[in-house]
Motif scaffolding. Structure first.
Motif, PDB file in Angstrom:
ATOM      1  N   ARG A 290       0.834  -1.201   0.000  1.00 59.64           N
ATOM      2  CA  ARG A 290       0.000   0.000   0.000  1.00 59.64           C
ATOM      3  C   ARG A 290       0.868   1.251   0.000  1.00 59.64           C
ATOM      4  N   VAL A 291       1.833   1.242  -0.881  1.00 64.30           N
ATOM      5  CA  VAL A 291       2.763   2.353  -1.046  1.00 64.30           C
ATOM      6  C   VAL A 291       2.793   2.780  -2.502  1.00 64.30           C
ATOM      7  N   LEU A 292       2.575   4.069  -2.741  1.00 59.90           N
ATOM      8  CA  LEU A 292       2.808   4.689  -4.038  1.00 59.90           C
ATOM      9  C   LEU A 292       4.010   5.607  -3.864  1.00 59.90           C
ATOM     10  N   ALA A 293       5.082   5.351  -4.594  1.00 62.59           N
ATOM     11  CA  ALA A 293       6.308   6.133  -4.399  1.00 62.59           C
ATOM     12  C   ALA A 293       7.140   6.084  -5.671  1.00 62.59           C
ATOM     13  N   MET A 294       8.299   6.740  -5.626  1.00 63.35           N
ATOM     14  CA  MET A 294       9.169   6.811  -6.794  1.00 63.35           C
ATOM     15  C   MET A 294       9.613   5.411  -7.223  1.00 63.35           C
ATOM     16  N   GLU A 295       9.512   5.146  -8.516  1.00 60.97           N
ATOM     17  CA  GLU A 295       9.829   3.833  -9.078  1.00 60.97           C
ATOM     18  C   GLU A 295      10.981   3.955 -10.071  1.00 60.97           C
ATOM     19  N   LEU A 296      11.874   2.975 -10.059  1.00 62.20           N
ATOM     20  CA  LEU A 296      12.964   2.907 -11.035  1.00 62.20           C
ATOM     21  C   LEU A 296      12.886   1.603 -11.820  1.00 62.20           C
ATOM     22  N   GLU A 297      13.493   1.596 -12.985  1.00 63.15           N
ATOM     23  CA  GLU A 297      13.607   0.364 -13.757  1.00 63.15           C
ATOM     24  C   GLU A 297      14.542  -0.614 -13.045  1.00 63.15           C
ATOM     25  N   ARG A 298      14.294  -1.907 -13.253  1.00 62.77           N
ATOM     26  CA  ARG A 298      15.133  -2.970 -12.691  1.00 62.77           C
ATOM     27  C   ARG A 298      15.408  -3.996 -13.776  1.00 62.77           C
ATOM     28  N   ASP A 299      16.527  -4.687 -13.674  1.00 62.69           N
ATOM     29  CA  ASP A 299      16.816  -5.704 -14.679  1.00 62.69           C
ATOM     30  C   ASP A 299      16.120  -7.012 -14.315  1.00 62.69           C
ATOM     31  N   PRO A 306      19.550   3.146 -13.201  1.00 59.54           N
ATOM     32  CA  PRO A 306      19.411   4.602 -13.044  1.00 59.54           C
ATOM     33  C   PRO A 306      18.486   5.200 -14.099  1.00 59.54           C
ATOM     34  N   GLU A 307      17.245   4.721 -14.086  1.00 61.58           N
ATOM     35  CA  GLU A 307      16.255   5.197 -15.046  1.00 61.58           C
ATOM     36  C   GLU A 307      14.882   5.142 -14.403  1.00 61.58           C
ATOM     37  N   TYR A 308      14.143   6.249 -14.487  1.00 63.05           N
ATOM     38  CA  TYR A 308      12.818   6.249 -13.893  1.00 63.05           C
ATOM     39  C   TYR A 308      11.933   5.240 -14.619  1.00 63.05           C
ATOM     40  N   ARG A 309      11.046   4.583 -13.861  1.00 62.01           N
ATOM     41  CA  ARG A 309      10.228   3.517 -14.436  1.00 62.01           C
ATOM     42  C   ARG A 309       9.330   4.062 -15.545  1.00 62.01           C
ATOM     43  N   ARG A 310       9.449   3.459 -16.702  1.00 68.20           N
ATOM     44  CA  ARG A 310       8.716   3.926 -17.872  1.00 68.20           C
ATOM     45  C   ARG A 310       7.205   3.749 -17.671  1.00 68.20           C
ATOM     46  N   GLY A 311       6.463   4.779 -18.062  1.00 69.25           N
ATOM     47  CA  GLY A 311       5.019   4.712 -17.944  1.00 69.25           C
ATOM     48  C   GLY A 311       4.476   5.115 -16.591  1.00 69.25           C
ATOM     49  N   TYR A 312       5.355   5.545 -15.685  1.00 69.88           N
ATOM     50  CA  TYR A 312       4.928   5.926 -14.342  1.00 69.88           C
ATOM     51  C   TYR A 312       5.153   7.421 -14.111  1.00 69.88           C
ATOM     52  N   ASP A 313       4.191   8.044 -13.441  1.00 66.45           N
ATOM     53  CA  ASP A 313       4.341   9.445 -13.060  1.00 66.45           C
ATOM     54  C   ASP A 313       5.131   9.542 -11.767  1.00 66.45           C
TER      55      ASP A 313
END
Length: 420
Positions: A290-299, A306-313
């Motif tokens: 139940r957390v909405l927070a900053m998201e990053l891409e993962r392999d 070091p890239e913000y998750r695509r498709g996310y605000d």
């Protein structure tokens, strides 16, 4: 310059000192340091919409949204985690990966004049990053926790250690004050590159345990004159001494016990917030999902990129509203009943939902020209009126505790005031 070692204390011992709150639902919220009017208004909301109310439907429960930093806790867990990460060299990046993270989306223009070096010269990303990477390369090759063989205590004696830690923390501050929020907010999360969720969550737990033993105080670092590099000697200061907030621990429990769903929407990194908000040792006991927070891409192995998750605000400013609409309004069919926050990053979600009955603002004397400054003024003007939307809660930054009024007392001050 005096530097303190970051000594990790056992979680249990650290948390005993915080007085994690327990709740007796029949008695409502304990007075503690609540403003009495604010407490009564929230208790009224819980009574009118909770599971004891006639219209309550467990299949369509009301829900609430809390900001985290400087709202659910005193100070900022992302900033505290950065300090712990720096002091203890908890990094997963190679020097090349770190350079990519440091430069990610940062313009080449000079930082604001307030961030000129000790010689009065302007500093920018191209002057600073080579210094940071050079010092990190030395640490990477020498520290046993990275690719070297020396213990942390030994590498801390090197000017590279002080140069690296100071210039990264300085860069965080310079970026935040010089560039817009869309550039600045995700930047610090990129420093988790090369780490996994488990590693970030472990780092967060260690950060909290350490911070709870630190005094509430202003700390200043200055890079060594013996290693000026291209950027020269720079200094940076910040507030130390993160504290858990007993009133918020209790409020989370009160909402849950009354049948509300509780969500966190934070501009900090998602794994950091998952750990501090869900770990039972920290007293908030909110489910990690139940957390909405900053998201990053993962392999494919879950390693952070070091890239913000695509498709996310981004979960700051208008992005908080967008995330609540995307993930919560679409789920429930309606907006949150209650929202809590402290900053301009929260002002959009505070105003954007017709279903929101009450908004709690932790008073940090916000600029009266901003929306949250205007909301604070409305809370003062409408104090005592039962139909008011905005509630302003006071805090003393000298102790990290709430006060039983609307007044905010800045660190170093002895008198509080309601508005800036």
């Amino acid at each position: 310059m005096q530097r303190r070692l970051a000594l990790l204390t056992p979680l249990a011992a650290a948390l005993v000192a915080t007085g994690c709150a327990s709740l007796s639902p029949a008695k409502g919220l304990s007075p503690a340091h609540w403003d009495a009017f604010n407490r009564a208004q929230i208790e009224g909301l819980i009574s009118s919409l909770g599971k004891q109310s006639p219209g309550y439907n467990a299949a369509k429960p009301p829900y609430v949204v809390f900001d985290w930093d400087n709202t659910s806790v005193f100070l900022d867990i992302e900033e505290a985690s950065l300090i712990y990460q720096l002091e203890n060299l908890v990094f997963g990046a190679t020097p090349a990966q770190l350079e990519v993270a440091l430069r990610k989306n940062i313009p080449k223009k000079d930082f604001l004049p307030a961030y000129n070096n000790a010689a009065g010269q302007p500093v920018n990303i191209d002057r600073l990053v080579p210094d940071i990477v050079a010092s990190y390369t030395w640490l990477y090759q020498n520290y046993s926790g990275l690719k070297g063989s020396q213990p942390l205590a030994a590498v801390k004696l090197s000017p590279h250690y002080i140069a690296f830690t100071t210039k990264v923390r300085y860069l965080y501050e310079a970026i935040g004050d010089t560039f817009d929020h869309d550039t600045a907010y995700p930047w610090v999360t990129y420093l988790f590159v090369g780490m996994t969720e488990a590693q970030v969550r472990k780092l967060t737990a260690e950060t909290v345990a350490w911070q709870l033993k630190e005094p509430v105080a202003k700390v200043k670092w200055t890079s060594p004159a013996a290693l000026p590099g291209q950027a020269g000697v720079v200094s940076v200061s910040w507030k130390n001494g993160l504290r858990l907030q007993p009133e918020m621990q209790e409020l989370y429990a009160a909402f849950r016990n009354a049948g509300f769903d509780v969500w966190v929407c934070s501009a900090s990194f998602v794994d950091v917030i998952k750990e501090i908000s869900s770990n039972p040792a920290f007293g908030y006991n909110n489910p990690a999902d139940r957390v909405l927070a900053m998201e990053l891409e993962r392999d494919a192995n879950g390693v952070i990129q070091p890239e913000y998750r695509r498709g996310y605000d981004q979960t700051q400013g208008p992005g908080k509203t967008k995330n609540i609409q995307r993930f919560l309004v679409s789920k429930y069919g309606y907006g949150p009943s209650f929202i809590a926050g402290d900053s301009e990053g929260d002002q959009n979600m505070m105003a954007d939902f017709a279903d929101t009955k009450k908004v709690l603002i932790v008073n940090r004397l916000r600029d009266p020209k901003t929306d949250i400054g205007k909301f604070s003024a409305m809370a003062v003007q409408n104090y005592g009126k039962p139909d008011t939307r905005y509630l302003l809660q006071g805090r003393d930054d000298n102790t990290g505790q709430w006060v039983a009024s609307q007044l905010h007392t800045p660190l170093g001050a002895t008198q509080g005031k309601a508005l800036k």
